[in-house]
Design a protein around this motif. Structure first.
Motif, PDB file in Angstrom:
ATOM      1  N   MET A 134      -8.168   3.331  -4.356  1.00  9.09           N
ATOM      2  CA  MET A 134      -6.896   2.764  -3.944  1.00  9.09           C
ATOM      3  C   MET A 134      -6.127   2.215  -5.138  1.00  9.09           C
ATOM      4  N   TYR A 184      -4.158  -4.956   0.565  1.00  8.12           N
ATOM      5  CA  TYR A 184      -5.316  -4.094   0.812  1.00  8.12           C
ATOM      6  C   TYR A 184      -6.588  -4.924   0.938  1.00  8.12           C
ATOM      7  N   ALA A 224      -3.833   6.728   2.260  1.00  7.45           N
ATOM      8  CA  ALA A 224      -3.028   6.630   1.043  1.00  7.45           C
ATOM      9  C   ALA A 224      -3.716   7.239  -0.164  1.00  7.45           C
ATOM     10  N   GLU A 225      -5.009   7.526  -0.061  1.00  2.76           N
ATOM     11  CA  GLU A 225      -5.739   8.073  -1.209  1.00  2.76           C
ATOM     12  C   GLU A 225      -5.436   9.543  -1.472  1.00  2.76           C
ATOM     13  N   ASP A 271      -8.969   5.686   2.915  1.00  2.00           N
ATOM     14  CA  ASP A 271      -7.625   5.352   3.389  1.00  2.00           C
ATOM     15  C   ASP A 271      -6.717   6.567   3.218  1.00  2.00           C
ATOM     16  N   ARG A 303      -4.857   5.146  -7.125  1.00  2.00           N
ATOM     17  CA  ARG A 303      -3.745   5.821  -6.463  1.00  2.00           C
ATOM     18  C   ARG A 303      -2.431   5.081  -6.668  1.00  2.00           C
ATOM     19  N   MET A 342       0.848  -1.195   0.000  1.00  2.00           N
ATOM     20  CA  MET A 342       0.000   0.000   0.000  1.00  2.00           C
ATOM     21  C   MET A 342       0.883   1.244   0.000  1.00  2.00           C
ATOM     22  N   THR A 343       0.441   2.284  -0.706  1.00  2.00           N
ATOM     23  CA  THR A 343       1.205   3.512  -0.727  1.00  2.00           C
ATOM     24  C   THR A 343       1.071   4.247   0.588  1.00  2.00           C
ATOM     25  N   GLU A 344       2.010   5.147   0.828  1.00  2.00           N
ATOM     26  CA  GLU A 344       1.921   6.007   1.988  1.00  2.00           C
ATOM     27  C   GLU A 344       1.237   7.311   1.584  1.00  2.00           C
ATOM     28  N   SER A 345       0.646   7.986   2.553  1.00  2.00           N
ATOM     29  CA  SER A 345       0.003   9.254   2.265  1.00  2.00           C
ATOM     30  C   SER A 345       1.035  10.263   1.789  1.00  2.00           C
ATOM     31  N   ARG A 346       0.704  11.029   0.733  1.00  2.00           N
ATOM     32  CA  ARG A 346       1.589  12.061   0.238  1.00  2.00           C
ATOM     33  C   ARG A 346       1.093  13.441   0.687  1.00  2.00           C
ATOM     34  N   PRO A 362       0.240   8.036  -8.681  1.00  2.00           N
ATOM     35  CA  PRO A 362       0.472   8.777  -7.437  1.00  2.00           C
ATOM     36  C   PRO A 362       0.238  10.278  -7.557  1.00  2.00           C
TER      37      PRO A 362
END
Length: 340
Positions: A34, A276, A69-70, A67, A37, A1-5, A41
């Motif tokens: 998700m 996820y 990460a979105e 989430d 994303r 899963m990506t991290e929040s930007r 990104p």
């Protein structure tokens, strides 16, 4: 899963190219977002349209939960009561949404019966009042998504009148679906296809409002097609094309965001979506709620048909677990990246 930007607040700037995936009812839920994303990104993602009354009286976590990460992710609201919209916007901003968008473009029977959505193209003063109320209720950007007109309206005066009210209310961006909406006689699907596109009308709006962010939606078949519009407008928004060709979202970084970013590889994507899905199932969800958005991945590759079949049929069986995603992927001939 990506991290929040979300290291800094999201903001619009005229002249800064921006790509967005359009809000689509029944499609752009949290599981769809998700996937998008991970593939893009640098994209701005939108929720499905949520009616203000549902935010005020419904299960907020179920309706609005997302989430981290979105990010950046925008909440699109529907309605026509300034007070209700302001309260719903405040709730959305409080839950962490990066933007509140007002729907003035949906032509469905549901919004017509409620006198909102595209119907509001006929009531620019009310649109302005709704936007002003939302703008005063939140600190995040407030934007509007509209059509160029409805029914027999002349598109020039109709769009300009709405845009002027939106600017007066302090919106950060105007997203325009470059078609009229016909409120009688055409279904929502037909309203996305039959009324002719008029990009020139949107270009004219941008020339008229050079200091306002103006984004274009409608008829864009690919990320590359959207990139070709940058310069005449500030941003582009893809809907069905993004959903039906999700692999193309890997091209957002080089073609629109203009950043050097290694596209996520197939194996990484499968691993992230499997993880996820495991978390979603652990919270009481079903695998099919996630995988229904993944069936269009790998279109045109050997094994893509079998991939779709497994996700469409096996993922909805009782007890299906996330390992099925990896099993389905074994049917696809892998490649490292999708070329720009």
């Amino acid at each position: 899963m990506t991290e929040s930007r979300r290291s800094v607040p999201f903001s619009y700037r005229p002249g800064r190219p921006l790509f967005a995936v359009a809000p689509m009812i029944d499609w752009t839920d949290r599981h769809c977002r998700m996937l998008h994303r991970l593939l893009a990104p640098d994209a701005l993602l939108y929720t499905e349209m949520v009616v203000a009354d549902a935010v005020l009286h419904g299960d907020r976590e179920r309706i609005l939960g997302f989430d981290a990460a979105e990010h950046p992710v925008a909440l699109q609201l529907g309605g026509s009561d300034p007070d209700k919209l302001a309260r719903a916007a405040a709730i959305g901003a409080g839950m962490g949404y990066d933007e509140i968008n007002f729907n003035v473009g949906c032509p469905s029977d549901r919004v017509q019966s409620g006198a909102f959505g595209a119907c509001l193209m006929r009531e620019p003063k009310l649109v302005g009042a709704c936007l002003k109320a939302m703008r005063e209720a939140v600190a995040v950007p407030v934007t509007v998504k509209c059509r160029i007109g409805v029914d027999e309206q002349e598109t020039g005066p109709a769009l300009d009148a709405l845009a002027d009210e939106a600017v007066e209310a302090g919106v950060s961006a105007i997203w325009v679906h470059a078609r009229k909406a016909w409120l009688k006689g055409l279904s929502p699907k037909e309203n996305r296809e039959i009324p002719p596109l008029d990009y020139e009308r949107v270009y004219a709006l941008k020339r008229r409002l050079p200091d306002v962010f103006v984004g274009l939606n409608g008829g864009l078949a690919s990320v590359a097609a959207g990139a070709g519009q940058i310069g005449r407008v500030d941003g582009v928004m893809l809907g069905r094309a993004a959903y039906n060709q999700p692999d193309d979202l890997r091209n957002v970084a080089p073609l629109i965001a203009k950043v050097e970013r290694r596209p996520i590889e197939d194996g990484e994507l499968i691993e992230a979506m499997t993880h996820y899905a495991e978390q979603h199932i652990a919270r009481g969800g079903r695998l099919g709620q996630v995988t229904r958005h993944m069936t269009s991945l790998f279109a045109g590759r050997p094994g893509a048909r079998r991939w779709r079949q497994i996700l469409s049929e096996d993922a909805v069986r009782p007890g299906a677990d996330a390992s099925l995603i990896a099993r389905a992927f074994t049917e696809v001939r892998p490649i490292e990246t999708v070329a720009a």
